[in-house]
Write a protein that holds these residues in place. Sequence first.
Motif, short mmCIF file in Angstrom:
data_model
loop_
_atom_site.label_atom_id
_atom_site.label_comp_id
_atom_site.label_asym_id
_atom_site.label_seq_id
_atom_site.Cartn_x
_atom_site.Cartn_y
_atom_site.Cartn_z
N GLN A 51 54.98 35.94 55.99
CA GLN A 51 55.39 37.46 56.69
C GLN A 51 54.53 38.23 55.63
OE1 GLN A 51 59.02 37.21 57.48
NE2 GLN A 51 58.89 37.61 59.54
N THR A 52 54.50 38.24 54.64
CA THR A 52 54.84 38.44 52.87
C THR A 52 52.77 38.96 53.47
OG1 THR A 52 56.82 37.84 51.84
CG2 THR A 52 54.41 38.90 50.29
N VAL A 53 51.92 37.84 53.24
CA VAL A 53 50.85 37.75 53.34
C VAL A 53 50.52 39.07 54.36
CG1 VAL A 53 49.07 36.26 53.31
CG2 VAL A 53 50.28 35.13 52.37
N ALA A 54 51.48 38.95 54.85
CA ALA A 54 51.06 39.70 56.78
C ALA A 54 50.90 40.82 55.67
CB ALA A 54 51.27 38.75 57.31
N ALA A 55 51.86 41.23 55.26
CA ALA A 55 52.05 42.46 54.79
C ALA A 55 51.16 42.87 54.13
CB ALA A 55 53.47 42.43 54.05
N THR B 248 62.98 50.64 52.23
CA THR B 248 62.62 51.46 51.14
C THR B 248 61.99 52.32 51.40
OG1 THR B 248 61.93 51.65 48.48
CG2 THR B 248 60.58 50.07 50.35
N ARG B 249 61.57 53.15 50.84
CA ARG B 249 60.31 54.80 51.04
C ARG B 249 60.26 55.69 49.79
NH1 ARG B 249 62.48 59.86 50.84
NH2 ARG B 249 64.19 59.61 50.39
N ALA C 137 59.06 42.68 49.83
CA ALA C 137 59.11 41.52 50.98
C ALA C 137 60.46 41.26 50.66
CB ALA C 137 58.44 40.15 50.18
N GLU C 138 60.69 41.54 49.67
CA GLU C 138 62.77 40.51 48.46
C GLU C 138 63.33 41.32 49.91
OE1 GLU C 138 64.60 40.94 44.69
OE2 GLU C 138 62.28 39.62 43.94
N LEU C 139 63.04 42.58 49.98
CA LEU C 139 64.51 43.49 50.56
C LEU C 139 64.36 43.17 52.05
CD1 LEU C 139 63.82 47.30 49.31
CD2 LEU C 139 65.85 45.48 48.60
#
Length: 153
Positions: free
Chosen positions: A58-62, A91-92, A49-51
């Motif tokens: 959006q963070t909640v949905a993620a 990120t991966r 979320a920070e990246l």
Amino acid sequence: MDDQLWALCYLDEGVALSVISRKETRCQWLKGEDQARQYVLQDYLHYVAELGELEPEQTVAAGERFALLMEQYPEPEVLVEYLNDLTAGLTRIIWFGPLYALAEDSSDFALALREHYWQEYGEGDEDPALPVPEEDWPYLVEAMDEFLLNGDY
């Protein structure tokens, strides 16, 4: 509850690389699968979320999407594929799984780590497919840091 040591290793890529201007890999060792999955749902999600500069909603949905994927795909390899699709360009995940799999698995990452391990701790002529004996797993964990720093993966 499984208390086998697990690892989550991930690599910054894409947008994140342009921000920090160098490849950075992180590896978090966790006690058991339950703790590893909680780490993904909390700390790793926060990192993503920070990246991605996500808004709170959006963070909640993620987070909901991460949780759903974990429920639908309990196998670490399959879960990683889907999580990496969601975090592409940020990120991966390069490894998510138990230590015993790193010591025995035939995946590209596990084989590359063992090749590094055998070069550092072996006689020098061991086959990278050769499993690392359980009594030597602490050395495999130790070898992981140098392996990730050298970018041998």
